[in-house]
Design a protein around this motif. Structure first.
Motif, PDB file in Angstrom:
ATOM      1  N   SER A  37      69.538  60.850 -25.058  1.00 47.60           N
ATOM      2  CA  SER A  37      69.291  60.473 -26.305  1.00 47.60           C
ATOM      3  C   SER A  37      69.674  59.001 -26.411  1.00 47.60           C
ATOM      4  CB  SER A  37      69.936  61.169 -27.378  1.00 47.60           C
ATOM      5  OG  SER A  37      69.620  60.774 -28.654  1.00 47.60           O
ATOM      6  N   ASP A  38      70.784  58.515 -26.026  1.00 48.97           N
ATOM      7  CA  ASP A  38      71.343  57.098 -26.104  1.00 48.97           C
ATOM      8  C   ASP A  38      70.233  56.196 -25.277  1.00 48.97           C
ATOM      9  OD1 ASP A  38      73.372  57.891 -27.776  1.00 48.97           O
ATOM     10  OD2 ASP A  38      74.638  57.648 -26.400  1.00 48.97           O
ATOM     11  N   TYR A  39      70.015  56.585 -24.100  1.00 46.60           N
ATOM     12  CA  TYR A  39      69.075  55.907 -23.245  1.00 46.60           C
ATOM     13  C   TYR A  39      67.708  55.687 -23.980  1.00 46.60           C
ATOM     14  CZ  TYR A  39      65.913  54.380 -19.467  1.00 46.60           C
ATOM     15  OH  TYR A  39      65.033  53.658 -18.760  1.00 46.60           O
ATOM     16  N   ILE A  40      67.274  56.815 -24.407  1.00 39.82           N
ATOM     17  CA  ILE A  40      66.043  56.549 -25.372  1.00 39.82           C
ATOM     18  C   ILE A  40      66.260  55.542 -26.485  1.00 39.82           C
ATOM     19  CG2 ILE A  40      64.222  57.893 -26.659  1.00 39.82           C
ATOM     20  CD1 ILE A  40      64.798  60.168 -24.595  1.00 39.82           C
ATOM     21  N   SER A  41      67.041  55.757 -27.304  1.00 43.54           N
ATOM     22  CA  SER A  41      67.341  54.996 -28.357  1.00 43.54           C
ATOM     23  C   SER A  41      67.620  53.369 -28.022  1.00 43.54           C
ATOM     24  CB  SER A  41      68.515  55.469 -29.095  1.00 43.54           C
ATOM     25  OG  SER A  41      68.284  56.544 -29.671  1.00 43.54           O
ATOM     26  N   GLY A  42      68.316  53.330 -26.886  1.00 52.21           N
ATOM     27  CA  GLY A  42      68.415  51.598 -26.342  1.00 52.21           C
ATOM     28  C   GLY A  42      67.009  51.433 -25.896  1.00 52.21           C
ATOM     29  N   TYR A  43      66.209  52.209 -25.259  1.00 53.30           N
ATOM     30  CA  TYR A  43      64.869  51.659 -24.758  1.00 53.30           C
ATOM     31  C   TYR A  43      63.944  51.419 -26.032  1.00 53.30           C
ATOM     32  CZ  TYR A  43      60.655  51.518 -21.834  1.00 53.30           C
ATOM     33  OH  TYR A  43      59.510  51.288 -21.288  1.00 53.30           O
ATOM     34  N   LYS A  44      64.021  52.176 -26.756  1.00 56.09           N
ATOM     35  CA  LYS A  44      63.026  51.737 -28.093  1.00 56.09           C
ATOM     36  C   LYS A  44      63.551  50.534 -28.797  1.00 56.09           C
ATOM     37  CE  LYS A  44      61.862  56.831 -29.189  1.00 56.09           C
ATOM     38  NZ  LYS A  44      61.888  57.758 -30.422  1.00 56.09           N
ATOM     39  N   ALA A  45      64.797  50.569 -29.069  1.00 53.07           N
ATOM     40  CA  ALA A  45      65.556  49.061 -29.540  1.00 53.07           C
ATOM     41  C   ALA A  45      65.085  48.058 -28.816  1.00 53.07           C
ATOM     42  CB  ALA A  45      66.905  49.222 -29.710  1.00 53.07           C
ATOM     43  N   GLY A  46      65.106  48.038 -27.453  1.00 51.97           N
ATOM     44  CA  GLY A  46      64.462  46.964 -26.592  1.00 51.97           C
ATOM     45  C   GLY A  46      63.022  46.629 -26.661  1.00 51.97           C
ATOM     46  N   ALA A  47      62.265  47.668 -26.656  1.00 52.20           N
ATOM     47  CA  ALA A  47      60.899  47.442 -26.897  1.00 52.20           C
ATOM     48  C   ALA A  47      60.449  47.123 -28.301  1.00 52.20           C
ATOM     49  CB  ALA A  47      60.099  48.826 -26.942  1.00 52.20           C
ATOM     50  N   LEU A  48      61.181  47.269 -29.256  1.00 51.33           N
ATOM     51  CA  LEU A  48      60.923  46.851 -30.860  1.00 51.33           C
ATOM     52  C   LEU A  48      61.203  45.391 -30.493  1.00 51.33           C
ATOM     53  CD1 LEU A  48      61.889  49.749 -32.904  1.00 51.33           C
ATOM     54  CD2 LEU A  48      59.633  48.937 -32.481  1.00 51.33           C
ATOM     55  N   THR A  49      62.381  44.967 -30.109  1.00 54.50           N
ATOM     56  CA  THR A  49      62.943  43.569 -29.976  1.00 54.50           C
ATOM     57  C   THR A  49      61.698  42.565 -29.419  1.00 54.50           C
ATOM     58  OG1 THR A  49      65.244  44.194 -29.983  1.00 54.50           O
ATOM     59  CG2 THR A  49      64.642  42.041 -29.208  1.00 54.50           C
ATOM     60  N   LEU A  50      61.353  43.139 -28.143  1.00 55.87           N
ATOM     61  CA  LEU A  50      60.034  42.511 -27.474  1.00 55.87           C
ATOM     62  C   LEU A  50      59.093  42.409 -28.159  1.00 55.87           C
ATOM     63  CD1 LEU A  50      60.594  43.894 -23.655  1.00 55.87           C
ATOM     64  CD2 LEU A  50      61.039  41.731 -24.534  1.00 55.87           C
ATOM     65  N   MET A  51      58.514  43.437 -29.197  1.00 51.26           N
ATOM     66  CA  MET A  51      57.394  43.330 -29.799  1.00 51.26           C
ATOM     67  C   MET A  51      57.565  42.311 -30.979  1.00 51.26           C
ATOM     68  SD  MET A  51      56.464  47.435 -29.976  1.00 51.26           S
ATOM     69  CE  MET A  51      55.418  47.331 -31.475  1.00 51.26           C
ATOM     70  N   GLU A  52      58.836  42.147 -31.535  1.00 55.56           N
ATOM     71  CA  GLU A  52      59.047  41.190 -32.629  1.00 55.56           C
ATOM     72  C   GLU A  52      58.924  40.007 -31.929  1.00 55.56           C
ATOM     73  OE1 GLU A  52      62.615  42.258 -34.526  1.00 55.56           O
ATOM     74  OE2 GLU A  52      61.847  44.037 -35.546  1.00 55.56           O
ATOM     75  N   ILE A  53      59.500  39.560 -30.698  1.00 55.91           N
ATOM     76  CA  ILE A  53      59.647  38.342 -30.062  1.00 55.91           C
ATOM     77  C   ILE A  53      57.893  37.957 -29.620  1.00 55.91           C
ATOM     78  CG2 ILE A  53      60.249  37.125 -27.990  1.00 55.91           C
ATOM     79  CD1 ILE A  53      62.889  38.729 -28.121  1.00 55.91           C
ATOM     80  N   ILE A  54      57.442  38.763 -28.991  1.00 58.07           N
ATOM     81  CA  ILE A  54      55.879  38.458 -28.591  1.00 58.07           C
ATOM     82  C   ILE A  54      55.092  38.264 -29.954  1.00 58.07           C
ATOM     83  CG2 ILE A  54      54.042  39.202 -27.531  1.00 58.07           C
ATOM     84  CD1 ILE A  54      56.077  40.769 -25.471  1.00 58.07           C
ATOM     85  N   GLY A  55      55.242  38.996 -30.869  1.00 60.13           N
ATOM     86  CA  GLY A  55      54.599  38.979 -32.126  1.00 60.13           C
ATOM     87  C   GLY A  55      55.023  37.465 -32.929  1.00 60.13           C
ATOM     88  N   GLY A  56      55.996  36.860 -32.467  1.00 58.38           N
ATOM     89  CA  GLY A  56      56.244  35.639 -33.320  1.00 58.38           C
ATOM     90  C   GLY A  56      57.149  35.791 -34.562  1.00 58.38           C
ATOM     91  N   LYS A  57      57.474  36.828 -34.849  1.00 59.32           N
ATOM     92  CA  LYS A  57      58.475  37.196 -35.772  1.00 59.32           C
ATOM     93  C   LYS A  57      59.894  36.595 -35.415  1.00 59.32           C
ATOM     94  CE  LYS A  57      56.223  41.351 -37.517  1.00 59.32           C
ATOM     95  NZ  LYS A  57      56.265  42.883 -37.782  1.00 59.32           N
ATOM     96  N   ILE A  58      60.423  36.474 -34.417  1.00 56.57           N
ATOM     97  CA  ILE A  58      61.709  35.849 -34.038  1.00 56.57           C
ATOM     98  C   ILE A  58      61.671  34.864 -33.044  1.00 56.57           C
ATOM     99  CG2 ILE A  58      64.158  36.302 -32.952  1.00 56.57           C
ATOM    100  CD1 ILE A  58      63.767  39.098 -33.964  1.00 56.57           C
ATOM    101  N   ILE A  59      61.765  33.675 -33.154  1.00 56.85           N
ATOM    102  CA  ILE A  59      61.960  32.690 -32.396  1.00 56.85           C
ATOM    103  C   ILE A  59      63.148  31.710 -32.138  1.00 56.85           C
ATOM    104  CG2 ILE A  59      60.788  30.210 -31.867  1.00 56.85           C
ATOM    105  CD1 ILE A  59      58.049  31.450 -33.256  1.00 56.85           C
TER     106      ILE A  59
END
Length: 59
Positions: A37-59
Motif C-alpha cells: 500500500s505504501d509503495y502504491i501511494s508513493g508511486y501515485k504521488a510521484g506520478a502526480l508530481t510528474l504530471m504537474e511538472i509536465i503540465g507546467g503547473k510547477i516550474i
C-alpha cells in the motif's frame, strides 16, 4: 526460531502456541499488505508530481 518464541513454546499449551504462531503469520501478512500500500501511494504521488511538472503547473 527466536528465543522469545522458544520461551513461549515452553510455557504455553500446544493450542495456545499454535494461536501465537497464527497471529505471527497474520502479522507478517499485514506488514506485506501495508508495504504494498505504501509503495502504491508513493508511486501515485510521484506520478502526480510528474504530471504537474509536465503540465507546467510547477516550474
Amino acid at each position: 526460531m527466536s528465543a522469545s518464541m522458544e520461551t513461549l513454546k515452553a510455557r504455553l499449551s500446544e493450542q495456545d502456541y499454535k494461536l501465537v504462531e497464527e497471529l505471527s503469520d497474520l502479522h507478517d501478512v499485514l506488514i506485506s499488505i501495508l508495504s504494498a500500500s505504501d509503495y502504491i501511494s508513493g508511486y501515485k504521488a510521484g506520478a502526480l508530481t510528474l504530471m504537474e511538472i509536465i503540465g507546467g503547473k510547477i516550474i
